[in-house]
Each structure stands twice: as C-alpha cells, then as structure tokens.
Design a protein around this motif. Structure first.
Motif, PDB file in Angstrom:
ATOM      1  N   GLN A   9       0.827  -1.195   0.000  1.00  0.00           N
ATOM      2  CA  GLN A   9       0.000   0.000   0.000  1.00  0.00           C
ATOM      3  C   GLN A   9       0.869   1.256   0.000  1.00  0.00           C
ATOM      4  N   GLY A  40      -2.161  16.077  -6.039  1.00  0.00           N
ATOM      5  CA  GLY A  40      -2.871  17.251  -6.529  1.00  0.00           C
ATOM      6  C   GLY A  40      -3.341  17.166  -7.957  1.00  0.00           C
ATOM      7  N   GLU A  41      -3.221  15.988  -8.577  1.00  0.00           N
ATOM      8  CA  GLU A  41      -3.616  15.822  -9.972  1.00  0.00           C
ATOM      9  C   GLU A  41      -4.607  14.677 -10.118  1.00  0.00           C
ATOM     10  N   GLY A  42      -5.203  14.555 -11.304  1.00  0.00           N
ATOM     11  CA  GLY A  42      -6.057  13.414 -11.591  1.00  0.00           C
ATOM     12  C   GLY A  42      -5.225  12.238 -12.074  1.00  0.00           C
ATOM     13  N   LEU A  86       0.593   7.887  -6.787  1.00  0.00           N
ATOM     14  CA  LEU A  86      -0.294   6.779  -6.428  1.00  0.00           C
ATOM     15  C   LEU A  86      -0.555   5.957  -7.685  1.00  0.00           C
ATOM     16  N   LEU A  88      -2.592   3.074  -9.547  1.00  0.00           N
ATOM     17  CA  LEU A  88      -3.915   2.443  -9.485  1.00  0.00           C
ATOM     18  C   LEU A  88      -4.067   1.482 -10.654  1.00  0.00           C
ATOM     19  N   TRP A 101     -11.985   0.204  -8.220  1.00  0.00           N
ATOM     20  CA  TRP A 101     -10.775   0.900  -7.815  1.00  0.00           C
ATOM     21  C   TRP A 101     -10.302   0.391  -6.464  1.00  0.00           C
ATOM     22  N   GLY A 102      -9.032   0.036  -6.377  1.00  0.00           N
ATOM     23  CA  GLY A 102      -8.437  -0.308  -5.102  1.00  0.00           C
ATOM     24  C   GLY A 102      -7.853   0.941  -4.458  1.00  0.00           C
ATOM     25  N   LEU A 103      -7.166   0.738  -3.333  1.00  0.00           N
ATOM     26  CA  LEU A 103      -6.538   1.854  -2.629  1.00  0.00           C
ATOM     27  C   LEU A 103      -5.248   2.305  -3.303  1.00  0.00           C
ATOM     28  N   GLY A 104      -4.715   1.455  -4.175  1.00  0.00           N
ATOM     29  CA  GLY A 104      -3.505   1.840  -4.883  1.00  0.00           C
ATOM     30  C   GLY A 104      -2.242   1.608  -4.081  1.00  0.00           C
TER      31      GLY A 104
ATOM     32  N   GLN B  37     -12.752  11.414  -4.340  1.00  0.00           N
ATOM     33  CA  GLN B  37     -11.594  10.710  -3.761  1.00  0.00           C
ATOM     34  C   GLN B  37     -11.299  11.360  -2.419  1.00  0.00           C
ATOM     35  N   GLY B  40      -7.046   9.389   1.723  1.00  0.00           N
ATOM     36  CA  GLY B  40      -6.714   8.010   2.067  1.00  0.00           C
ATOM     37  C   GLY B  40      -7.638   6.973   1.470  1.00  0.00           C
ATOM     38  N   GLN B  41      -8.546   7.386   0.625  1.00  0.00           N
ATOM     39  CA  GLN B  41      -9.518   6.453   0.045  1.00  0.00           C
ATOM     40  C   GLN B  41      -9.312   6.345  -1.461  1.00  0.00           C
ATOM     41  N   SER B  42      -9.919   5.341  -2.019  1.00  0.00           N
ATOM     42  CA  SER B  42      -9.835   5.177  -3.463  1.00  0.00           C
ATOM     43  C   SER B  42     -10.912   6.018  -4.144  1.00  0.00           C
ATOM     44  N   LEU B  43     -10.947   5.946  -5.445  1.00  0.00           N
ATOM     45  CA  LEU B  43     -11.941   6.696  -6.198  1.00  0.00           C
ATOM     46  C   LEU B  43     -13.318   6.047  -6.025  1.00  0.00           C
ATOM     47  N   ILE B  90     -11.232  15.361  -3.082  1.00  0.00           N
ATOM     48  CA  ILE B  90     -10.903  15.706  -4.462  1.00  0.00           C
ATOM     49  C   ILE B  90     -12.063  15.214  -5.325  1.00  0.00           C
ATOM     50  N   LEU B  92     -13.290  14.562  -9.176  1.00  0.00           N
ATOM     51  CA  LEU B  92     -12.702  14.312 -10.488  1.00  0.00           C
ATOM     52  C   LEU B  92     -13.785  14.062 -11.519  1.00  0.00           C
ATOM     53  N   GLY B 107      -8.792  17.398 -11.501  1.00  0.00           N
ATOM     54  CA  GLY B 107      -9.408  17.338 -10.181  1.00  0.00           C
ATOM     55  C   GLY B 107      -9.644  18.713  -9.576  1.00  0.00           C
ATOM     56  N   ARG B 109      -9.817  20.208  -5.721  1.00  0.00           N
ATOM     57  CA  ARG B 109      -9.541  19.902  -4.313  1.00  0.00           C
ATOM     58  C   ARG B 109     -10.385  20.818  -3.457  1.00  0.00           C
TER      59      ARG B 109
END
Lengths: 111, 113
Positions: A9, A40-42, A86, A88, A101-104, B37, B40-43, B90, B92, B107, B109
């Motif tokens: 993780q 800070g990005e997608g 991150l 994914l 989607w997982g937690l990555g 998002q 600490g969580q996924s999408l 966030i 998206l 995204g 924020r």
C-alpha cells in the motif's frame, strides 16, 4: 463481488532503486489499466494490458499481465523522483459495469 | 485521448454553502463521470452525467446533494450542496466508457471548514 487488492500500500525508496508493485483481482478480468496519480492531480493512464501473459514497456516501467488474467505487476527500474505518485490498476469490468478501484500503491522516491 | 479541464482547481468553503465544479472536454464525448476521492480512500463513482437526460447516481449519492448538469457533449457541472466538512475531498471528472478506459481531469480539491 469482485475484489481488487494492491500491494504494497505504501512504498518509500531511494532514487535509483528498483521496485515492483502488484495488483490482484479475485476474478478473471478481460483487461486491466494502470494509472499514476501525482499529488494534486487526476489519474493519468499509463497502459492497458489485454492479453494474458502480455508484457508492455514504457521507458523504465514494465507492466505484466498474468497468464490467468487475475493479476498484474508493474516493475520500475532505477526509480526517479518523478515516479512518485499513487499507482492504481482498475480492471475493465465490461458489460457496462463500473470500474473497480483499489486503494492503490503510494510510491515515494526520495532524491 | 481527450483533454479535460476542471474549474476551480481548488477551493475552501464554509459549511452550509454550495460549490459548482465545471468540467470541460476538448471533444464531444458520450459519457462523462464524476468521482470523489476522499483522503486516504480510493476513487468512488458519484454519478454518470448523461447528455439530454438526468444523471445516473450510484448508491449512496443523491441528486439533492450532488446535482449534475450536462447541457452538451463537451461540458458538465457537479454541485456539492449544503457542504459539511465530510465533503472535503478531491472531485474528479472523467470521460470514456463505463467499465473501460477513462481519462481524467486534473481534479478539484475542496476543503470545507
């Protein structure tokens, strides 16, 4: 219910090291995508793997899709700070179902 | 792949207020999606924005809280209504096909105080 597990993780390494991250699905998938999301990005699409056993390379990144189509790995050679982010790996659900989607894996590459 | 922009890129809002997030695509697309998002969580998919009809919301998300507009094939908005600190996240937007490859905007924020 299909489950997606990514490991590790969290990963913090020094610049120049090699690393591998893993993506495992509880069910067979038709294809799978890898994204990298920088702070800070997608998420940005890196690659889609489609064929069981397939290996794709993107500069220092090597993506492998398992023969059984339930697992995939990403190997980074000589990691650089720009690889920080991150990672994914949502599998394509098909049949108009939503992506899973997982937690990555959160990777930090320290200079 | 499509080029997607979002406005605003970030915002700090007071609880009880609403914020509308815009998503603009450089080409016509059939399907647009809105995700959340949390830290600490996924999408998590909020809804699919459909042009010419109401958005399709996922379980746990309702139109009163997250109204969505899709006036044409290149634009969509998501409003986060009556915000609380739990809405800090966030947000998206993405384009593509349901269950297949999607391309994401940068995204928005959001911090709710």
């Amino acid at each position: 219910t299909q489950l997606l597990e990514q490991s590790p993780q969290f990963l913090s390494i020094q610049e120049g090291e090699n690393l591998t991250v893993y993506c495992n699905s509880s069910s067979v998938v038709s294809s799978l995508q890898w994204y990298r999301q920088e702070p800070g990005e997608g998420p940005v699409l890196l690659v889609t793997v489609v064929t069981g056993g397939e290996v794709k390379k993107l500069k220092r990144l090597t993506f492998q899709f398992g023969d059984a189509r339930k697992d995939s790995s990403l190997h980074i050679t000589a990691a650089q700070p720009g690889d920080t982010g991150l990672y994914l790996c949502p599998p394509n659900a098909g049949n108009n179902r939503k992506l899973i989607w997982g937690l990555g894996t959160s990777l930090a590459v320290n200079p | 792949s499509a080029v997607i922009s979002q406005k605003p890129s970030r915002d700090i809002c007071q609880r009880g207020t609403s914020l509308t997030i815009q998503c603009q695509v450089d080409s016509q697309v059939t399907m647009m999606f809105w995700y959340r998002q949390q830290p600490g969580q996924s999408l998590t998919l909020i809804a699919t924005a459909n042009q010419g009809s109401e958005a399709t919301y996922e379980s746990g998300f309702v139109i009163d809280k997250f109204p969505i507009s899709r006036p044409n094939l290149t634009f969509s908005t998501l409003t986060v209504s009556n915000m609380s600190p739990e809405d800090s996240s966030i947000y998206l937007c993405s384009v593509g096909r349901q269950g297949e490859t999607q391309y994401f905007g940068p995204g928005t924020r959001l911090l709710v105080l």
